[in-house]
Enzyme design. Structure first.
Site, PDB file in Angstrom:
ATOM      1  N   TYR A  31     -76.319 -68.333 -98.428  1.00  0.00           N
ATOM      2  CA  TYR A  31     -77.720 -68.455 -98.058  1.00  0.00           C
ATOM      3  C   TYR A  31     -78.392 -67.123 -97.727  1.00  0.00           C
ATOM      4  O   TYR A  31     -79.597 -67.009 -97.730  1.00  0.00           O
ATOM      5  CB  TYR A  31     -77.877 -69.409 -96.869  1.00  0.00           C
ATOM      6  N   ARG A  83     -80.284 -52.014-109.830  1.00  0.00           N
ATOM      7  CA  ARG A  83     -79.370 -51.029-110.398  1.00  0.00           C
ATOM      8  C   ARG A  83     -79.470 -51.068-111.926  1.00  0.00           C
ATOM      9  O   ARG A  83     -79.757 -52.120-112.510  1.00  0.00           O
ATOM     10  CB  ARG A  83     -77.938 -51.305-109.946  1.00  0.00           C
ATOM     11  N   ARG A 114     -84.700 -46.619-107.244  1.00  0.00           N
ATOM     12  CA  ARG A 114     -84.348 -47.326-106.009  1.00  0.00           C
ATOM     13  C   ARG A 114     -84.643 -46.458-104.782  1.00  0.00           C
ATOM     14  O   ARG A 114     -85.202 -46.926-103.789  1.00  0.00           O
ATOM     15  CB  ARG A 114     -82.861 -47.714-106.038  1.00  0.00           C
ATOM     16  N   HIS A 119     -81.276 -44.898-111.444  1.00  0.00           N
ATOM     17  CA  HIS A 119     -80.985 -45.252-110.059  1.00  0.00           C
ATOM     18  C   HIS A 119     -82.003 -44.630-109.105  1.00  0.00           C
ATOM     19  O   HIS A 119     -82.224 -45.137-107.996  1.00  0.00           O
ATOM     20  CB  HIS A 119     -79.580 -44.763-109.693  1.00  0.00           C
ATOM     21  N   HIS A 123     -78.322 -53.912-100.510  1.00  0.00           N
ATOM     22  CA  HIS A 123     -77.417 -53.016 -99.800  1.00  0.00           C
ATOM     23  C   HIS A 123     -76.610 -53.744 -98.742  1.00  0.00           C
ATOM     24  O   HIS A 123     -75.549 -53.294 -98.353  1.00  0.00           O
ATOM     25  CB  HIS A 123     -78.218 -51.913 -99.090  1.00  0.00           C
ATOM     26  N   LYS A 136     -73.056 -55.755-107.376  1.00  0.00           N
ATOM     27  CA  LYS A 136     -72.065 -54.889-106.739  1.00  0.00           C
ATOM     28  C   LYS A 136     -71.433 -55.569-105.538  1.00  0.00           C
ATOM     29  O   LYS A 136     -70.224 -55.436-105.299  1.00  0.00           O
ATOM     30  CB  LYS A 136     -72.742 -53.582-106.317  1.00  0.00           C
TER      31      LYS A 136
END
Length: 410
Positions: free
Chosen positions: A375, A250, A342, A339, A365, A277
């Site tokens: 992890y 991002r 992406r 953006h 995402h 995010k």
């Protein structure tokens, strides 16, 4: 004989007395001071003792109002409660209410939210933005009101004011912030309910049609990559765009990156949770092309602090509009954004049969809960390393204009 308003208005204290008393009826009298002050008092008996209750000053409290206050106090006395004690309790209740204004609770919520939220402290940039929006949009409307008395209609009115200036997304975020403040108030016994829950924002506020970030088609990437490589503006902006294409993070994650997040020998960029995010750490495997770009940036800028500091204030990152502005100058206004890299990466990688889970994890995402977050960010790392290198090699071939065979995950 009962008092009249004329008598109250003309009443004076004789010069040889400390005070004068003009009696009305039922124990009510007006006490006149040598200084000219006039104060209502009510004389009554409680458990055999004579007591006096202050009912305010004349003319702010009129004769009619003083009589009404006397009758109210008489009912309190008749119920077995001392009117003086009752008045003290009312004053304390008012003080408690004023201490529980929406603003007081909102600021306490903010201090907790900024430092002690689940997932750790908020980033300074995010915290400062939220504080500005709170002070500019929410507190001027709701701040002075007792939090326990605020209704859903008042929360809606605040959000509607924001909506009227076209800030549709912001109006919904303000509503959500109010909901968090009320929940904090409930937890700390400042209020008993959350009026922001009484009406769903989707029912009362305008919705914005969801749109994807502008991006070019994959077939337009060769020309875009060549224009970026020959960009005549700042070399830092060019390197930022090239690094954006190779890592497809991002925009905010790129421009706020610090050198101490990178291990060039291990070919890894580890973005800390507070800058993500999803609020969990993220690993970006670095292709050989990305490492070469970073070494070039190192030669230009040095290996400390921010990768892309602002032009005027080197302690702050470059503007998030810098990349967008460069794309516009190259002829991609309305067609490509930072953006957008992406979306292009996702399209190309899916078209070339890379595993969806690997792509989604690299795009950060995937939702991760607090238990698995420690992890999950390293899941599929070997596969993602190969994918990122293959993608970087693919971009090189696109820029060079060579005939490109299909590339796939090993």
């Amino acid at each position: 004989m009962p008092l009249t308003d004329v008598a109250c208005r003309n009443a004076k204290c004789p010069p040889d007395k400390a005070r004068a008393r003009l009696f009305d009826a039922g124990g009510l009298y007006l006490e006149v001071m040598p200084t000219g002050g006039k104060h209502w008092r009510w004389k009554y008996r409680m458990e055999g003792k004579e007591k006096r209750l202050a009912l305010g000053s004349y003319p702010a409290v009129t004769l009619v109002a003083a009589r009404a206050a006397r009758e109210k106090a008489r009912l309190v006395l008749k119920a077995g409660t001392d009117p003086v004690q009752s008045k003290k309790e009312e004053k304390q209740a008012r003080r408690d209410v004023m201490g529980n204004t929406f603003e007081a609770v909102a600021r306490a919520w903010y201090d907790h939210w900024a430092l002690h939220s689940v997932g750790g402290p908020k980033s300074p940039r995010h915290a400062e933005y939220t504080k500005r929006r709170l002070e500019a949009d929410i507190l001027p409307v709701l701040g002075a009101k007792p939090i326990s008395e605020i209704k859903a209609a008042q929360v809606l009115g605040m959000a509607k004011k924001i909506e009227e200036r076209g800030a549709l997304d912001l109006s919904r975020r303000a509503w959500q912030v109010c909901g968090q403040i009320f929940e904090y108030g409930i937890a700390h016994e400042k209020c008993e309910r959350n009026p922001a829950r009484d009406v769903k924002p989707g029912v009362a506020l305008k919705g914005r049609k969801k749109s994807n970030f502008a991006r070019v088609d994959a077939k337009e990437m060769p020309d875009l990559l060549r224009k970026i490589r020959s960009y005549p503006g700042s070399p830092y902006t060019r390197l930022a765009m090239e690094l954006m294409a190779l890592t497809f993070v991002r925009t905010g994650e790129l421009i706020a990156a610090h050198w101490d997040e990178f291990d060039l020998d291990a070919a890894e960029w580890r973005v800390p949770a507070e800058r993500m995010k999803m609020k969990t750490p993220h690993i970006v495997p670095l292709s050989t092309q990305a490492i070469d770009l970073l070494r070039s940036l190192h030669e230009l800028r040095g290996l400390s602090g921010l990768l892309f500091p602002g032009e005027r204030d080197h302690e702050k990152p470059m503007s998030n509009g810098t990349i967008l502005g460069a794309l516009k100058r190259m002829g991609y206004a309305g067609r490509m954004t930072g953006h957008g890299f992406r979306g292009v990466a996702s399209t190309i990688l899916h078209e070339h049969s890379f595993d969806h889970a690997h792509i989604e994890l690299q795009l950060a995402h995937m939702e991760r809960d607090a238990v698995s977050a420690a992890y999950n960010f390293a899941t599929y790392l070997p596969q993602r390393r190969k994918m990122m290198q293959a993608y970087a090699d693919h971009l090189d071939k696109l820029r060079q204009g060579a005939k490109i065979p299909s590339f796939e995950a090993a």
